[in-house]
Design an enzyme around this catalytic site. Structure first.
Site, mmCIF file in Angstrom:
data_model
loop_
_atom_site.group_PDB
_atom_site.id
_atom_site.type_symbol
_atom_site.label_atom_id
_atom_site.label_comp_id
_atom_site.label_asym_id
_atom_site.label_seq_id
_atom_site.Cartn_x
_atom_site.Cartn_y
_atom_site.Cartn_z
ATOM 1 N N LYS A 118 0.686 -1.199 -0.001
ATOM 2 C CA LYS A 118 0.042 0.002 -0.072
ATOM 3 C C LYS A 118 0.676 1.351 -0.113
ATOM 4 O O LYS A 118 0.373 2.094 -1.039
ATOM 5 C CB LYS A 118 -1.135 -0.079 1.127
ATOM 6 C CG LYS A 118 -2.099 -0.898 1.079
ATOM 7 C CD LYS A 118 -3.223 -1.006 2.446
ATOM 8 C CE LYS A 118 -4.163 -2.006 2.245
ATOM 9 N NZ LYS A 118 -3.593 -3.306 2.051
ATOM 10 N N GLU A 202 -3.202 7.248 8.659
ATOM 11 C CA GLU A 202 -3.929 8.209 7.710
ATOM 12 C C GLU A 202 -5.122 8.698 8.296
ATOM 13 O O GLU A 202 -5.701 8.126 9.298
ATOM 14 C CB GLU A 202 -4.210 7.449 6.490
ATOM 15 C CG GLU A 202 -5.259 6.325 6.573
ATOM 16 C CD GLU A 202 -5.543 5.725 5.094
ATOM 17 O OE1 GLU A 202 -6.586 5.123 5.010
ATOM 18 O OE2 GLU A 202 -4.557 5.811 4.186
ATOM 19 N N HIS A 237 -15.264 -5.331 7.023
ATOM 20 C CA HIS A 237 -14.419 -4.529 5.711
ATOM 21 C C HIS A 237 -14.317 -5.339 4.606
ATOM 22 O O HIS A 237 -13.583 -5.188 3.444
ATOM 23 C CB HIS A 237 -12.973 -4.491 6.356
ATOM 24 C CG HIS A 237 -12.849 -3.632 7.733
ATOM 25 N ND1 HIS A 237 -13.076 -2.228 7.575
ATOM 26 C CD2 HIS A 237 -12.674 -3.845 8.875
ATOM 27 C CE1 HIS A 237 -13.168 -1.857 8.832
ATOM 28 N NE2 HIS A 237 -12.559 -2.717 9.588
ATOM 29 N N ARG A 294 -6.009 -7.964 -10.203
ATOM 30 C CA ARG A 294 -6.859 -9.111 -10.634
ATOM 31 C C ARG A 294 -8.251 -8.499 -11.116
ATOM 32 O O ARG A 294 -8.698 -7.504 -10.953
ATOM 33 C CB ARG A 294 -6.641 -9.959 -9.576
ATOM 34 C CG ARG A 294 -7.370 -9.417 -8.269
ATOM 35 C CD ARG A 294 -7.558 -10.501 -7.268
ATOM 36 N NE ARG A 294 -7.811 -9.775 -6.039
ATOM 37 C CZ ARG A 294 -8.924 -9.559 -5.648
ATOM 38 N NH1 ARG A 294 -9.992 -9.504 -6.315
ATOM 39 N NH2 ARG A 294 -9.084 -9.074 -4.276
#
Length: 498
Positions: A118, A202, A237, A294
């Site tokens: 990430k 973040e 999530h 993908r």
């Protein structure tokens, strides 16, 4: 580049079938691989050839690169499609396939590696002016340094594992007092799950929506997007309801996000199918979240509104063809909604409920599509993801797609285990979803297990009254009352939950 003649699908279940069907329509032969648990699976029966690769645990079968390559060589396959999950985003697998002289139907190993981190992905897309959520640009494990950064960003903040996904190593921190504990938990979980305890900090977006763009690149430098998907209805999530297009994007916002998605793909020289995921705040500001290198589980809703077969496009790009259309050629047609039918109990925190499909009858009709890998009498293996099927409905507009989905859920008969069908019907009927005024906290904000029990009881009462009324019409009132008292009435809705 020569045309592909035989594809080995390094996956199982509905996605393996999905790929094989498109390959067969292109005149390409297919090879299935299977574990002991999948010996009688539909994808094994459908393929032209099938190769046994090991015991049920995925670490001993579907994740064994050497076994998959050996199966490809023994059957003469010249290409491998990874599907999604398992090895689909493993750069070592992609490289091993190429080193073995086979075509990998996906992006380059370098692109997978770059976007698999990430932090590296954020650094790459930042150079192409893709908006990022305020936060750290480097991995961090020092709790005190991280706490200082969090104070500068402003609470609430999100601690997220650099190497992971699926909600593992992720913590929302509301204030400074709880930061130290949550940071240590995130590092511990990330280390346990991924072998890498690095995390980044973040700004936590309140009322976030999850919007993703389907992109395609070819080996000639061309990149396009195939519009967006709304994926904000999630549990743990992870997505459970998806739709295309989003109900809240204006044409201007769609254009801006689409251009950002294309730039993100260009940041890693991407080719093949990919997804750029954004987080959208309540003011419609969007920020890059991550890239999935993908095909996505929810790709059918994109196929429904564009009329394209994304697997066939993947294959043609792998063969070296250029994307056969330009961005301006693409138009959206109607609206599509997809639900994931899991063998899970929504009334028990969506925990898996593995068992046998004693009854399994798919819904039918215009605009209804079911992608699955099971049939009546089969068992859901507990070794793998408990998804039974994907139910997709397409109509002229969003309201029509929702009503069609409700009808399809009512027709979908599954007994022998609990499923998410009842929960998905609850979503379709909820005012927040129907109005488009929802975010990723839909489950936390609106769903309580007792709503399914309450709805079920109401269905039983209505069915009981109907049965009594029908018998009364035949002059059997007393007998009807006795029968109603003695025998429980099971509605179609309840059967979907048994």
């Amino acid at each position: 580049m020569p045309a592909i003649k035989k594809i080995l699908v390094a996956n199982r279940g509905e996605i393996a079938l999905r790929v094989m069907r498109s390959a067969r329509e292109l005149g390409i032969k297919t090879v299935a691989v299977y574990s002991e648990a999948d010996r009688n699976a539909l994808h094994v029966r459908f393929a032209d050839e099938a190769v046994y690769i090991g015991p049920p645990p995925s670490a001993e079968s579907y994740l064994r690169i050497e076994k998959i390559l050996a199966a490809a060589h023994s059957t003469g396959a010249d290409a491998i499609h990874p599907g999604y999950g398992f090895l689909s985003e493993n750069e070592d697998f992609a490289q091993a396939v190429e080193d073995a002289g086979l075509l990998f139907i996906g992006p380059s190993a370098k692109a997978i590696e770059l976007m698999g981190s990430k932090l590296a992905a954020k650094a790459a897309v930042a150079k192409f002016n893709v908006p990022l959520v305020p936060g750290t640009s480097e991995p961090i494990t020092d709790v005190n340094a991280a706490k200082k950064i969090a104070a500068e960003i402003g609470y609430p903040v999100l601690i997220k594992a650099s190497a992971g996904g699926g909600g593992k190593g992720m913590r929302v921190v509301e204030d400074e007092a709880s930061f130290h504990e949550q940071m240590e938990r995130a590092i511990s979980e990330a280390t346990s799950a991924f072998g890498d305890g690095s995390v980044f900090i973040e700004k936590y977006i309140t009322k976030p929506r999850h919007i993703e763009f389907q992109i395609f690149g070819d080996k000639h430098g061309n990149v396009v997007h195939l519009f967006e998907r709304e994926c904000s209805i999630q549990r743990r999530h992870q997505k459970v309801v998806e739709e295309a297009p989003s109900s809240i994007l204006t044409p201007e916002k769609r254009k801006a996000m689409g251009e950002a998605a294309i730039n993100a793909a260009k940041a890693c020289g991407y080719y093949g199918a990919g997804t750029i995921e954004f987080i959208l705040d309540d003011k419609l500001n969007f920020y890059f979240l991550e890239m999935n290198t993908r095909l996505q589980v929810e790709h059918p809703v994109t196929e429904e509104i564009t009329g394209m077969d994304l697997v066939k496009l993947q294959i043609r790009i792998a063969e070296g063809e250029k994307i056969p259309f330009a961005q301006e050629d693409l138009k959206m047609n109607g609206h599509a909604v997809e639900i994931r039918v899991y063998a899970e109990d929504p009334a028990n925190n969506f925990l898996p409920d593995i068992g046998t499909l004693q009854t399994y009858k798919r819904p039918q009709g215009h605009g209804i599509r079911v992608d699955d890998g099971f049939e009546q009498g089969m068992s859901i293996p507990f070794y793998y993801d408990p998804m039974i099927a994907k139910l997709i409905c397409h109509a002229e507009d969003r309201a029509g797609a929702i009503e069609k989905m409700i009808r399809a859920i009512d027709e979908y008969e599954i007994t022998g285990l609990e499923t998410t069908l009842g929960f998905c019907k609850f979503v379709m009927q909820h005012e927040a979803f129907r109005s488009g005024n929802f975010d990723t906290r839909f489950v936390e904000n609106y769903f309580k297990p007792e709503v399914l029990v309450s709805a079920n009881e109401q269905e039983e009462i209505i069915a009981s009254i109907l049965a009594t009324t029908l018998l009364n019409g035949n002059g059997n009132s007393k007998q009807a009352d006795e029968n109603t008292a003695k025998q429980p009435v099971v509605s179609n809705w309840k059967k979907n939950r048994l």
